[in-house]
Design a protein around this motif. Structure first.
Motif, PDB file in Angstrom:
ATOM      1  N   ALA A 164       6.051   0.652   9.154  1.00 59.61           N
ATOM      2  CA  ALA A 164       6.557  -0.062   8.007  1.00 59.61           C
ATOM      3  C   ALA A 164       6.822   0.662   6.787  1.00 59.61           C
ATOM      4  O   ALA A 164       5.631   1.159   6.422  1.00 59.61           O
ATOM      5  N   LYS A 165       8.070   0.752   6.212  1.00 56.09           N
ATOM      6  CA  LYS A 165       8.259   1.362   4.775  1.00 56.09           C
ATOM      7  C   LYS A 165       8.429   0.571   3.791  1.00 56.09           C
ATOM      8  O   LYS A 165       8.012   0.744   2.717  1.00 56.09           O
ATOM      9  N   ALA A 166       8.467  -0.608   4.126  1.00 52.89           N
ATOM     10  CA  ALA A 166       8.593  -1.625   2.986  1.00 52.89           C
ATOM     11  C   ALA A 166       7.762  -3.104   3.544  1.00 52.89           C
ATOM     12  O   ALA A 166       8.002  -3.490   4.737  1.00 52.89           O
ATOM     13  N   VAL A 167       7.314  -3.912   2.550  1.00 49.58           N
ATOM     14  CA  VAL A 167       6.545  -5.124   2.925  1.00 49.58           C
ATOM     15  C   VAL A 167       7.176  -6.218   2.165  1.00 49.58           C
ATOM     16  O   VAL A 167       6.889  -6.249   0.658  1.00 49.58           O
ATOM     17  N   LEU A 191      -4.354   0.077   0.072  1.00 44.85           N
ATOM     18  CA  LEU A 191      -4.512   0.634   1.490  1.00 44.85           C
ATOM     19  C   LEU A 191      -3.529   1.392   2.254  1.00 44.85           C
ATOM     20  O   LEU A 191      -3.705   2.282   3.058  1.00 44.85           O
ATOM     21  N   LEU A 192      -2.172   1.237   1.732  1.00 44.36           N
ATOM     22  CA  LEU A 192      -1.072   2.100   2.346  1.00 44.36           C
ATOM     23  C   LEU A 192      -0.306   2.854   1.211  1.00 44.36           C
ATOM     24  O   LEU A 192      -0.126   2.494   0.149  1.00 44.36           O
ATOM     25  N   ASP A 193      -0.192   4.126   1.611  1.00 47.42           N
ATOM     26  CA  ASP A 193       0.566   5.333   0.816  1.00 47.42           C
ATOM     27  C   ASP A 193       2.094   4.948   1.076  1.00 47.42           C
ATOM     28  O   ASP A 193       2.337   4.636   2.061  1.00 47.42           O
ATOM     29  N   ASP A 194       2.916   5.272   0.044  1.00 46.51           N
ATOM     30  CA  ASP A 194       4.129   5.469   0.213  1.00 46.51           C
ATOM     31  C   ASP A 194       4.919   4.335   0.758  1.00 46.51           C
ATOM     32  O   ASP A 194       6.030   4.341   1.775  1.00 46.51           O
ATOM     33  N   THR A 195       4.466   3.088   0.643  1.00 47.98           N
ATOM     34  CA  THR A 195       5.165   1.791   1.017  1.00 47.98           C
ATOM     35  C   THR A 195       5.521   1.045  -0.094  1.00 47.98           C
ATOM     36  O   THR A 195       4.645   0.891  -1.042  1.00 47.98           O
ATOM     37  N   PHE A 196       6.605   0.123   0.099  1.00 50.34           N
ATOM     38  CA  PHE A 196       7.181  -0.539  -1.065  1.00 50.34           C
ATOM     39  C   PHE A 196       6.809  -1.948  -0.808  1.00 50.34           C
ATOM     40  O   PHE A 196       7.225  -2.311   0.449  1.00 50.34           O
ATOM     41  N   ILE A 197       6.338  -2.623  -1.766  1.00 50.00           N
ATOM     42  CA  ILE A 197       5.714  -3.882  -1.379  1.00 50.00           C
ATOM     43  C   ILE A 197       6.320  -4.790  -2.511  1.00 50.00           C
ATOM     44  O   ILE A 197       6.372  -4.391  -4.058  1.00 50.00           O
ATOM     45  N   CYS A 198       6.780  -6.180  -2.171  1.00 44.89           N
ATOM     46  CA  CYS A 198       7.175  -6.858  -3.207  1.00 44.89           C
ATOM     47  C   CYS A 198       6.638  -8.373  -2.663  1.00 44.89           C
ATOM     48  O   CYS A 198       6.388  -8.471  -1.512  1.00 44.89           O
ATOM     49  N   THR A 199       6.567  -9.259  -3.539  1.00 45.78           N
ATOM     50  CA  THR A 199       6.176 -10.688  -3.456  1.00 45.78           C
ATOM     51  C   THR A 199       7.052 -11.752  -3.830  1.00 45.78           C
ATOM     52  O   THR A 199       8.032 -11.504  -4.865  1.00 45.78           O
ATOM     53  N   SER A 200       7.298 -12.736  -3.164  1.00 44.35           N
ATOM     54  CA  SER A 200       8.161 -13.989  -3.348  1.00 44.35           C
ATOM     55  C   SER A 200       7.888 -14.344  -4.684  1.00 44.35           C
ATOM     56  O   SER A 200       8.780 -14.965  -5.322  1.00 44.35           O
TER      57      SER A 200
END
Length: 701
Positions: A164-167, A191-200
């Motif tokens: 996964a690259k985005a969450v 914990l994750l490098d180079d991962t795009f994360i967004c929340t609702s």
């Protein structure tokens, strides 16, 4: 508008709108003069076409990039393209355990209950990348089950192994209490490098689980594409000595800084079309017109927007990637504010074909810019709307983009000949059929859009722009029972212009279901203050000082028990008066305007609070070099759009004097577009340079 040596450079501002076929560039001088250019969109690298057009318009104006000391505003289709073409990187969804199938189950509504073959777009998140966490927050925000840090750490390992690259993090009832989402996002970021994360809770803090999850998934899916793109854009502008960082147009009609937009790409989906609608509002103010319908026809799609009281209609829910263009519910829902548009696959590049019943159809498939229509000579073999217009004589093969891009008429004739043989007519009648079919489709879409919103479209002036808008506007107007068409100066690049005349703006929401007579005003004020502060902070990136930001407050309201809400903007700040009756009165006025009736003895409730942070309004200033002495047509040529033996005068727009009347059939050419005035219509140039075409009284009878 080249400058003499030593001339003082006033402020220049730059706008770039990347569409499906063309990239439009507008350079605006502080005195209102414009320099424009148009180049083919480079889909393999959007910035290639972006800067090719920018360099061309700077050279045309005789200035350098360092002279652009005003804003640089950008509207782009990058998010839309990523969603429709599924160009995104692997994206994951984290939900509350038991809700992993939310994107597949949707909301269980069928947009066509009688179709056994009903289709929906595939979810953006594949089933193996959907995960549930054992946690639970109740609707009132209280924690029923705490979240387990160890489970989140294990989730990080699964996401890493799954590539996964985005969450997207969308936990149950997080709009009421975002604590668990914030914890998950912080841990995954650590914990994750180079991962795009967004929340609702950041993207769409609203009730309705499916819509919230869908919106968050769209945002996460687009982040790995949009954020690096916008950062590359900012870096290159800086490297080329532009004074300011880029501002980005949003679907709601506002502009924000690139970093804010990069974190919220879901807000950019309709950025270009929204800019066009706002340009229509700008001209409505200049012309003193309260109501009109904007009609934007480009290379890939056509869009219509209703302008009431010089303001576009705005919606809090729209869809992308619909399986059926006119079917609400057949696409991916997005719950962010957007200008309320109807869009149809009917642009200059829309491909004509014969369906299984032997009927002529146009679109929604488009040839785009590569390979493009057959006449572009770039490998396209299918007949398109642009090919039909060339075949009918409405456009000149040797004067497309002012002659900078010659068209291949023989390729058009070959493509049109193949289509004509399939429907057993000659090539000219096939081209005329394309012209009429696409016109009917656009008028039908606009008619449906207006009727669904309770708006009487009949008699509304049609405000036409986009590369192909002025070619079809009079024909569309006739079908909509309108007798007036307005084509503004630089109409082909008007959406880019629209980004320069709209203030910085950000719309924010927070759900909080409550009866109006039971509002906890201290809690409500805390929510509204927080949203207002968030808006002020976002606009600071766009160069707005806090003292210049205006805050508007509204709400989505309904009668208790109803499923759908009505969005109301309050004239007075409810935090000050705290008057429930004023809120009810504002809602009932809006409700009655939509439905013509108000139920009695039914409680009113607020579902979602809305806050708009808006920067200073842009002064309406337009400079046009208008001709005062009547000119003459430059030629006559066969134009077969209306009859088999038609001949029309051909005029350069710059040669038509203010007030000079031209009786149709007339073709009015300028570098970036062409206006078609059919028989029975008369065109003139008004005092600010707009072509105003009116249907003659005899033709109306």
């Amino acid at each position: 508008m080249a400058m003499s040596k030593g001339e003082r450079v006033l402020a220049y501002s730059l706008a770039v709108d990347i569409g499906g076929t063309f990239t439009d560039i507008v350079l605006r001088h502080s005195d209102g003069h414009l320099s424009v250019d148009k180049t083919l969109t480079t889909h393999h690298d959007l910035l290639e076409g972006f800067f090719r057009g920018v360099h061309a318009v700077l050279a045309k104006a005789g200035i350098s990039s360092a002279d652009v000391t005003g804003v640089v505003v950008h509207a782009t289709t990058i998010v839309t393209n990523a969603l429709i073409e599924r160009k995104g990187l692997p994206t994951a969804l984290v939900t509350t355990e038991g809700f992993r199938d939310v994107l597949t189950i949707r909301n269980e509504h069928r947009y066509d209950m009688y179709d056994p073959q009903i289709e929906y777009p595939e979810p953006l998140v594949a089933e193996p990348l959907t995960f549930g966490l054992r946690e639970r927050i109740l609707a009132d925000g209280t924690v029923s089950q705490e979240i387990d840090a160890g489970e989140v750490a294990a989730l990080a390992d699964k996401l890493r192994q799954g590539g996964a690259k985005a969450v997207a993090v969308c936990l149950l009832n997080s709009y009421s209490n975002p604590a668990h989402e914030a914890f998950v996002a912080a841990e995954l970021t650590r914990l994750l490098d180079d991962t795009f994360i967004c929340t609702s809770s950041d993207i769409a803090p609203q009730i309705r689980e499916y819509h919230r999850a869908s919106t968050t998934a769209v945002n996460a899916y687009a982040m790995p594409i949009s954020q690096p793109y916008l950062r590359r854009l900012a870096d290159r502008l800086r490297d080329e000595n532009f004074a300011n960082s880029p501002l980005i147009m949003l679907s709601s009609g506002g502009i924000v800084g690139a970093e804010t937009a990069g974190r919220n790409p879901v807000r950019m989906i309709e950025s270009g079309p929204a800019a066009g609608a706002l340009a229509a509002c700008y001209y409505a103010t200049l012309l003193g017109i309260d109501r009109l319908m904007s009609f934007d026809m480009g290379g890939t799609t056509a869009k219509a927007c209703l302008i009431e009281d010089r303001t576009p209609l705005v919606t809090g829910l729209f869809e992308v990637d619909r399986r059926y263009r006119f079917k609400d519910g057949s696409g991916i829902p997005v719950t962010v504010p957007s200008i309320d548009l109807i869009e149809i696959g009917a642009g200059g590049g829309s491909i004509a074909h014969v369906d299984e019943l032997g009927l002529l159809k146009v679109g929604p498939e488009s040839a785009g810019s590569q390979p493009g229509p057959a006449c572009y000579g770039r490998g396209g073999e299918s007949p398109t709307v642009t090919d039909a217009n060339l075949m009918l004589g409405l456009i000149d093969a040797n004067n497309f983009l002012g002659g900078d891009m010659s068209l291949d008429k023989s390729a058009t004739e070959a493509a049109m000949g193949r289509l004509a043989a399939a429907i057993d007519v000659d090539a000219v009648h096939a081209a005329r059929g394309i012209y009429r079919v696409v016109t009917e489709a656009m008028a039908g879409a606009a008619r449906t859009h207006a009727t669904d919103r309770g708006v009487d479209y009949r008699g509304m002036p049609l405000f036409a722009f986009g590369g192909a808008g002025a070619l079809h506007a009079c024909a569309v107007a006739e079908l909509l029972e309108s007798t007036e068409v307005i084509v503004p100066p630089q109409s082909s690049v008007l959406s880019a212009f629209g980004t320069l005349v709209t203030p910085a703006r950000l719309d924010l929401v927070r759900s909080g279901l409550v009866r109006v007579d039971q509002i906890d005003w201290d809690a409500a004020t805390e929510v509204l203050d927080k949203l207002a502060e968030e808006g002020v902070a976002a606009l600071a990136e766009a160069g707005c000082s806090a003292k210049d930001v205006v805050t508007l407050i509204g709400a989505d309201m309904r009668y208790a028990g109803q499923q759908h809400e009505v969005t109301v903007t309050f004239e007075e700040d409810p935090r000050k008066a705290r008057d429930p009756e004023a809120l009810v009165q504002a809602f009932e006025t809006a409700y009655r305007g939509l439905y013509g009736v108000n139920p009695t003895d039914v409680q009113v409730e607020i579902v979602t609070w809305r806050v708009t942070a808006r920067g200073p309004l842009i002064e309406a200033r337009l400079a046009a070099d208008l001709r005062q002495q009547p000119g003459k047509p430059k030629a006559k040529r066969p134009v077969l759009a209306w009859d088999d033996d038609g001949v029309a005068e051909v005029w350069e727009r710059s040669q038509i004097a203010v007030g000079q009347e031209l009786a149709g059939p007339v073709v009015i050419e300028e570098r970036e577009t062409t206006t078609a005035v059919p028989p029975g219509w008369t065109a003139t140039i008004n005092s600010i340079g707009c072509i105003v075409a009116r249907k003659n009284r005899a033709a109306q009878a």
